[in-house]
Design a protein around this motif. Structure first.
Motif, PDB file in Angstrom:
ATOM      1  N   TYR A 131      14.258 -31.546  79.056  1.00 55.98           N
ATOM      2  CA  TYR A 131      15.406 -30.959  78.351  1.00 55.98           C
ATOM      3  C   TYR A 131      14.959 -30.299  77.046  1.00 55.98           C
ATOM      4  O   TYR A 131      15.368 -29.177  76.742  1.00 55.98           O
ATOM      5  N   THR A 132      14.120 -30.991  76.289  1.00 55.87           N
ATOM      6  CA  THR A 132      13.679 -30.467  74.990  1.00 55.87           C
ATOM      7  C   THR A 132      12.930 -29.156  75.141  1.00 55.87           C
ATOM      8  O   THR A 132      13.148 -28.203  74.373  1.00 55.87           O
ATOM      9  N   GLU A 133      12.053 -29.072  76.136  1.00 58.59           N
ATOM     10  CA  GLU A 133      11.306 -27.832  76.381  1.00 58.59           C
ATOM     11  C   GLU A 133      12.260 -26.690  76.741  1.00 58.59           C
ATOM     12  O   GLU A 133      12.141 -25.576  76.221  1.00 58.59           O
ATOM     13  N   ALA A 134      13.209 -26.972  77.640  1.00 62.56           N
ATOM     14  CA  ALA A 134      14.175 -25.947  78.058  1.00 62.56           C
ATOM     15  C   ALA A 134      15.048 -25.524  76.878  1.00 62.56           C
ATOM     16  O   ALA A 134      15.359 -24.334  76.707  1.00 62.56           O
ATOM     17  N   ARG A 135      15.450 -26.490  76.052  1.00 63.79           N
ATOM     18  CA  ARG A 135      16.268 -26.186  74.870  1.00 63.79           C
ATOM     19  C   ARG A 135      15.513 -25.289  73.909  1.00 63.79           C
ATOM     20  O   ARG A 135      16.041 -24.281  73.421  1.00 63.79           O
ATOM     21  N   ASN A 136      14.265 -25.631  73.634  1.00 60.86           N
ATOM     22  CA  ASN A 136      13.469 -24.847  72.696  1.00 60.86           C
ATOM     23  C   ASN A 136      13.252 -23.419  73.189  1.00 60.86           C
ATOM     24  O   ASN A 136      13.284 -22.468  72.407  1.00 60.86           O
ATOM     25  N   LYS A 137      13.021 -23.292  74.492  1.00 57.06           N
ATOM     26  CA  LYS A 137      12.838 -21.963  75.087  1.00 57.06           C
ATOM     27  C   LYS A 137      14.106 -21.124  74.908  1.00 57.06           C
ATOM     28  O   LYS A 137      14.048 -19.944  74.512  1.00 57.06           O
ATOM     29  N   ILE A 160       8.468 -17.256  73.412  1.00 59.37           N
ATOM     30  CA  ILE A 160       9.452 -17.698  74.411  1.00 59.37           C
ATOM     31  C   ILE A 160       8.738 -18.398  75.567  1.00 59.37           C
ATOM     32  O   ILE A 160       9.174 -19.453  76.050  1.00 59.37           O
ATOM     33  N   SER A 161       7.601 -17.831  75.961  1.00 56.59           N
ATOM     34  CA  SER A 161       6.825 -18.379  77.078  1.00 56.59           C
ATOM     35  C   SER A 161       6.088 -19.661  76.707  1.00 56.59           C
ATOM     36  O   SER A 161       5.547 -20.338  77.585  1.00 56.59           O
ATOM     37  N   ALA A 162       6.077 -19.980  75.413  1.00 54.80           N
ATOM     38  CA  ALA A 162       5.374 -21.185  74.956  1.00 54.80           C
ATOM     39  C   ALA A 162       6.063 -22.461  75.431  1.00 54.80           C
ATOM     40  O   ALA A 162       5.467 -23.535  75.405  1.00 54.80           O
ATOM     41  N   PHE A 163       7.324 -22.333  75.870  1.00 57.21           N
ATOM     42  CA  PHE A 163       8.071 -23.494  76.370  1.00 57.21           C
ATOM     43  C   PHE A 163       8.403 -23.286  77.847  1.00 57.21           C
ATOM     44  O   PHE A 163       8.522 -22.148  78.319  1.00 57.21           O
ATOM     45  N   ASP A 164       8.564 -24.401  78.566  1.00 58.30           N
ATOM     46  CA  ASP A 164       8.875 -24.316  79.990  1.00 58.30           C
ATOM     47  C   ASP A 164      10.145 -25.114  80.288  1.00 58.30           C
ATOM     48  O   ASP A 164      10.959 -25.343  79.399  1.00 58.30           O
ATOM     49  N   TYR A 165      10.305 -25.531  81.537  1.00 56.10           N
ATOM     50  CA  TYR A 165      11.504 -26.281  81.938  1.00 56.10           C
ATOM     51  C   TYR A 165      11.136 -27.687  82.417  1.00 56.10           C
ATOM     52  O   TYR A 165      11.819 -28.268  83.240  1.00 56.10           O
ATOM     53  N   SER A 166      10.045 -28.224  81.851  1.00 52.96           N
ATOM     54  CA  SER A 166       9.581 -29.534  82.275  1.00 52.96           C
ATOM     55  C   SER A 166      10.431 -30.679  81.729  1.00 52.96           C
ATOM     56  O   SER A 166      10.378 -31.797  82.249  1.00 52.96           O
ATOM     57  N   ILE A 200      17.639 -17.328  81.263  1.00 50.60           N
ATOM     58  CA  ILE A 200      17.102 -18.501  80.553  1.00 50.60           C
ATOM     59  C   ILE A 200      18.207 -19.507  80.261  1.00 50.60           C
ATOM     60  O   ILE A 200      18.025 -20.718  80.424  1.00 50.60           O
ATOM     61  N   LEU A 201      19.380 -19.007  79.852  1.00 47.78           N
ATOM     62  CA  LEU A 201      20.485 -19.897  79.495  1.00 47.78           C
ATOM     63  C   LEU A 201      21.034 -20.659  80.711  1.00 47.78           C
ATOM     64  O   LEU A 201      21.435 -21.818  80.592  1.00 47.78           O
ATOM     65  N   ILE A 202      21.056 -20.003  81.864  1.00 50.88           N
ATOM     66  CA  ILE A 202      21.543 -20.672  83.081  1.00 50.88           C
ATOM     67  C   ILE A 202      20.669 -21.892  83.397  1.00 50.88           C
ATOM     68  O   ILE A 202      21.176 -22.980  83.696  1.00 50.88           O
ATOM     69  N   LYS A 203      19.361 -21.699  83.318  1.00 51.50           N
ATOM     70  CA  LYS A 203      18.445 -22.820  83.590  1.00 51.50           C
ATOM     71  C   LYS A 203      18.598 -23.909  82.532  1.00 51.50           C
ATOM     72  O   LYS A 203      18.561 -25.106  82.842  1.00 51.50           O
ATOM     73  N   TYR A 204      18.751 -23.497  81.275  1.00 50.56           N
ATOM     74  CA  TYR A 204      18.926 -24.477  80.205  1.00 50.56           C
ATOM     75  C   TYR A 204      20.211 -25.277  80.392  1.00 50.56           C
ATOM     76  O   TYR A 204      20.207 -26.514  80.275  1.00 50.56           O
ATOM     77  N   GLU A 205      21.313 -24.593  80.704  1.00 58.99           N
ATOM     78  CA  GLU A 205      22.604 -25.269  80.870  1.00 58.99           C
ATOM     79  C   GLU A 205      22.558 -26.278  82.012  1.00 58.99           C
ATOM     80  O   GLU A 205      23.196 -27.333  81.946  1.00 58.99           O
ATOM     81  N   ARG A 206      21.793 -25.957  83.052  1.00 57.80           N
ATOM     82  CA  ARG A 206      21.653 -26.871  84.182  1.00 57.80           C
ATOM     83  C   ARG A 206      20.954 -28.162  83.732  1.00 57.80           C
ATOM     84  O   ARG A 206      21.381 -29.270  84.065  1.00 57.80           O
ATOM     85  N   MET A 207      19.920 -28.014  82.904  1.00 54.12           N
ATOM     86  CA  MET A 207      19.192 -29.184  82.408  1.00 54.12           C
ATOM     87  C   MET A 207      19.993 -29.930  81.344  1.00 54.12           C
ATOM     88  O   MET A 207      19.922 -31.156  81.236  1.00 54.12           O
TER      89      MET A 207
END
Length: 306
Positions: free
Chosen positions: A130-136, A122-128, A186-193
């Motif tokens: 959209y794709t990174e946030a999606r994968n996380k 899970i930590s292998a991806f960040d929020y840099s 995690i989902l809140i941050k992803y949805e924002r991106m």
């Protein structure tokens, strides 16, 4: 009755039952091979003329062709299901597969993920991006809900609520998955991106997780995400797949105190027997830890000590 006609009728029965496209392809392929074998090798075209010996010969034929025991077992189950349906429709009075011996499949203990490995993936991806946030978010959801690969790929955006996920499961059966606070973060941050990513764009499909083509992800794309997570986290000694996360969820949830019947519902299984196979990766070490936690003597007088 001509076997070909009965198989065609059974095909429509399976479609009406809501079997997946993949399942239907496998069924049709198997029944086509059975039909061909019985007609060309045994001279049989009529359903009522099929004998147990014919099916024993078919099983041997499959084994001699190099088919693995697991595949022979799966094939045999499809044939058994067909003849059981024939009995229900009163085309037959007994199942000719009843006395056919099915080769035993060697049980392999599946090596499951550890908590440390899942955290690392899970930590292998960040929020840099959209794709990174999606994968996380994908890895987190797989691990925390036990959702199937097909279900997460086709998950509609509107089905993800504040604390629950409505899943359209196998066989067109719906179930609810629950969003933990850790997953929600995690989902809140992803949805924002995701909102920023789709802004002023035309979606082909409004799935929760989008491909670069703005539609649901393919099986291959999802598998690449999972494999990338394993590679970045250094998980090399076990199979890294969406289904392994499902096993991790099942085992971890059970060890954390849920009963197997509730777990079966969360996984969307029709039978508890299926759920039990998910627990074969329980190691002796982990079993020992759980035994100590639940030991009657270890817990004796605990309430008095509080």
């Amino acid at each position: 009755m001509f076997l070909e006609d009965v198989i065609k009728e059974y095909d429509y029965h399976c479609i009406a039952k809501g079997y997946t496209k993949k399942t239907m392809i496998n069924k049709r392929q198997e029944y086509k091979q059975l039909l061909s074998y019985l007609e060309k090798k045994r001279g049989i075209q009529q359903l009522e003329n099929i004998h147990t010996d014919d099916l024993r010969a078919y099983i041997r034929y499959k084994q001699q062709s190099g088919l693995q025991p697991q595949s022979v077992e799966s094939m045999a189950k499809m044939i058994i299901a067909f003849f059981n349906w024939c009995i229900g429709e009163e085309y037959l009075t007994k199942n000719p597969m009843d006395k056919v011996e099915i080769p035993k499949v060697p049980k392999k203990i599946r090596k499951g993920f550890t908590e440390k490995e899942v955290y690392a993936m899970i930590s292998a991806f960040d929020y840099s991006s959209y794709t990174e946030a999606r994968n996380k978010a994908i890895i987190a959801m797989l691990a925390d809900t036990g959702i199937r690969a097909m279900e997460i790929r086709t998950l509609p955006f509107e089905n993800v609520g504040e604390s629950t996920i409505l899943i359209h499961g196998k066989g067109n059966k719906d179930r609810i998955a629950f969003i933990s606070p850790a997953l929600k973060k995690i989902l809140i941050k992803y949805e924002r991106m995701r909102k920023q990513y789709v802004m002023d764009k035309m979606l082909k499909e409004d799935t929760y997780f989008l491909s670069y083509q703005l539609q649901g992800m393919s099986h291959v794309s999802l598998d690449k995400v999972v494999k990338l997570a394993g590679k970045r986290a250094g998980v090399t000694d076990k199979r890294v797949s969406p289904h392994t996360y499902r096993h991790y969820f099942a085992l971890t949830t059970l060890l954390n105190g849920i009963d197997i019947y509730s777990l079966s519902r969360l996984l969307g299984h029709q039978s508890v027997t299926t759920t039990q196979t998910y627990l074969q990766s329980l190691t002796d070490e982990k079993l020992g830890e759980q035994a100590n936690i639940s030991s009657p003597l270890m817990n004796m007088g605990r309430s008095k000590r509080k």
